[in-house]
Design an enzyme around this catalytic site. Sequence first.
Site, PDB file in Angstrom:
ATOM      1  N   ARG A  13     -10.327  12.834  11.716  1.00  0.00           N
ATOM      2  CA  ARG A  13     -11.587  12.753  10.982  1.00  0.00           C
ATOM      3  C   ARG A  13     -12.691  12.342  11.939  1.00  0.00           C
ATOM      4  NH1 ARG A  13     -12.535   9.237   5.608  1.00  0.00           N
ATOM      5  NH2 ARG A  13     -12.942   7.633   7.128  1.00  0.00           N
ATOM      6  N   THR A  26     -19.286  12.283  10.878  1.00  0.00           N
ATOM      7  CA  THR A  26     -19.449  13.186   9.726  1.00  0.00           C
ATOM      8  C   THR A  26     -18.343  13.005   8.687  1.00  0.00           C
ATOM      9  OG1 THR A  26     -18.078  14.917  10.690  1.00  0.00           O
ATOM     10  CG2 THR A  26     -20.433  14.939  11.266  1.00  0.00           C
ATOM     11  N   ASP A  71      -7.678   1.112   8.623  1.00  0.00           N
ATOM     12  CA  ASP A  71      -7.307   2.363   9.284  1.00  0.00           C
ATOM     13  C   ASP A  71      -5.778   2.426   9.404  1.00  0.00           C
ATOM     14  OD1 ASP A  71      -6.585   4.232  11.411  1.00  0.00           O
ATOM     15  OD2 ASP A  71      -8.745   4.435  11.681  1.00  0.00           O
ATOM     16  N   ASP A 102      -4.212   3.252  12.953  1.00  0.00           N
ATOM     17  CA  ASP A 102      -4.319   2.118  13.884  1.00  0.00           C
ATOM     18  C   ASP A 102      -3.366   0.997  13.500  1.00  0.00           C
ATOM     19  OD1 ASP A 102      -6.172   3.318  15.494  1.00  0.00           O
ATOM     20  OD2 ASP A 102      -7.908   2.360  14.571  1.00  0.00           O
TER      21      ASP A 102
HETATM   22  C1  PRP Z   1      -6.912   9.161   8.350  1.00  0.00           C
HETATM   23  C2  PRP Z   1      -5.797   9.282   7.337  1.00  0.00           C
HETATM   24  C3  PRP Z   1      -6.039  10.658   6.756  1.00  0.00           C
HETATM   25  C4  PRP Z   1      -7.548  10.747   6.770  1.00  0.00           C
HETATM   26  C5  PRP Z   1      -8.041  10.466   5.385  1.00  0.00           C
HETATM   27  O1  PRP Z   1      -6.584   9.823   9.504  1.00  0.00           O
HETATM   28  O2  PRP Z   1      -4.525   9.119   7.872  1.00  0.00           O
HETATM   29  O3  PRP Z   1      -5.474  11.695   7.522  1.00  0.00           O
HETATM   30  O4  PRP Z   1      -8.022   9.736   7.676  1.00  0.00           O
HETATM   31  O5  PRP Z   1      -9.395  10.657   5.315  1.00  0.00           O
HETATM   32  P1  PRP Z   1     -10.059  11.822   4.461  1.00  0.00           P
HETATM   33  O6  PRP Z   1      -9.365  11.864   3.157  1.00  0.00           O
HETATM   34  O7  PRP Z   1     -11.492  11.361   4.346  1.00  0.00           O
HETATM   35  O8  PRP Z   1      -9.951  13.097   5.245  1.00  0.00           O
HETATM   36  P2  PRP Z   1      -7.530   9.812  10.797  1.00  0.00           P
HETATM   37  O9  PRP Z   1      -8.426  11.004  10.796  1.00  0.00           O
HETATM   38  O10 PRP Z   1      -8.188   8.478  10.949  1.00  0.00           O
HETATM   39  O11 PRP Z   1      -6.526  10.077  11.967  1.00  0.00           O
HETATM   40  P3  PRP Z   1      -5.252   9.239  12.465  1.00  0.00           P
HETATM   41  O12 PRP Z   1      -4.199   9.374  11.409  1.00  0.00           O
HETATM   42  O13 PRP Z   1      -4.904   9.944  13.722  1.00  0.00           O
HETATM   43  O14 PRP Z   1      -5.660   7.808  12.678  1.00  0.00           O
HETATM   44  N1  URA Z   2      -8.522   6.725   6.895  1.00  0.00           N
HETATM   45  C1  URA Z   2      -7.892   5.512   6.900  1.00  0.00           C
HETATM   46  O1  URA Z   2      -6.991   5.286   7.724  1.00  0.00           O
HETATM   47  N2  URA Z   2      -8.286   4.592   6.012  1.00  0.00           N
HETATM   48  C2  URA Z   2      -9.266   4.803   5.121  1.00  0.00           C
HETATM   49  O2  URA Z   2      -9.584   3.905   4.325  1.00  0.00           O
HETATM   50  C3  URA Z   2      -9.907   6.061   5.125  1.00  0.00           C
HETATM   51  C4  URA Z   2      -9.506   6.999   6.029  1.00  0.00           C
END
Ligand code: PRP
Ligand code: URA
Length: 209
Positions: free
Chosen positions: A104, A108, A200, A203
Amino acid sequence: MKNLHVIDHPLIAHKLTIMRKKDTPTKDFRELLDEIAMLMGYEVTRDLPLEDLPIETPVAPAIGKQISGKKLAVVPILRAGLGMVGGILKLVPVAKVGHIGLYRDPETHEPHEYYCKLPEDIGERFIIVVDPMLATGGSAKDAITMIKNRGGKNIILMCLVAAPEGVACVTDAHPDVQIYTASLDECLNSHAYIVPGLGDAGDRIFGTL
Ligand code: PRP
Ligand code: URA
C-alpha cells in the site's frame, strides 16, 4: 453487510485482545496470529463437501467420510498474510499455497502489485485469501481480481480485523466473495489505519517497526 461473517468465539476474542495491545512482543503477536488463523480456518472450512469412504477398522468394515470435490488453495497477500498460512496448513496440510505481492502506497493508500504466483489448477480449487487487515479494501479487492483473472472462481476472504470501508469495497467489487473476520472495527483514521485495529500488521509480525 450480507457477505460478512464475524467469527464470534471466546478464544479468538481473547487472543485478539492480546494482539491489539501495543506492548505485545513480536514473538507473541506472531504465535497468536497463527493460533487464531487455525481457529478461523476451522470455521471457514465448515461447509466443505464430504463423500463416503468405505474402510476397514481393526474390528469391522465401516463407511467413513472424506473431503470430496474441490481441493484447497491458501493465498496470502504479502507480507502480513504470510502470518495466517501456517494455521490453515495445520488443518489442511495438503493445501497448495499461492502468493500475491501487494503493498500500500503510504501517501495514496493505493495498492501496488509486485508478485503473483498461484497453483496451476487454481480454477479447480476452493481458495482462501488471507490477510490480517482489511482497511480500505484496496489490497484485497485487487488480490481477488488477480486471482479471478487467472481462473480462480470459488474464493473467500479471511482477515483478522476489518473496517466497514474495506468490507464495502470488497463486497461492491466482488459480491460473490464471502468475507470472514474476527472483528469488525469502528472506522479508518486519516492514514487509512483501522481504528482501534492493532497497528501495522506486517511490521508487528516481522519485527520491522
Ligand atoms: C497491509 C495489510 C493489507 C493492507 C490493507 O499491508 O496487510 O495487505 O495493508 O490495507 P487496505 O485494505 O487499505 O489495502 P501493507 O501494504 O502495509 O504491506 P505489508 O503486509 O507488506 O506490510
Ligand atoms: N494495514 C495495516 O497493517 N494496518 C492497518 O490498520 C491498515 C492497513
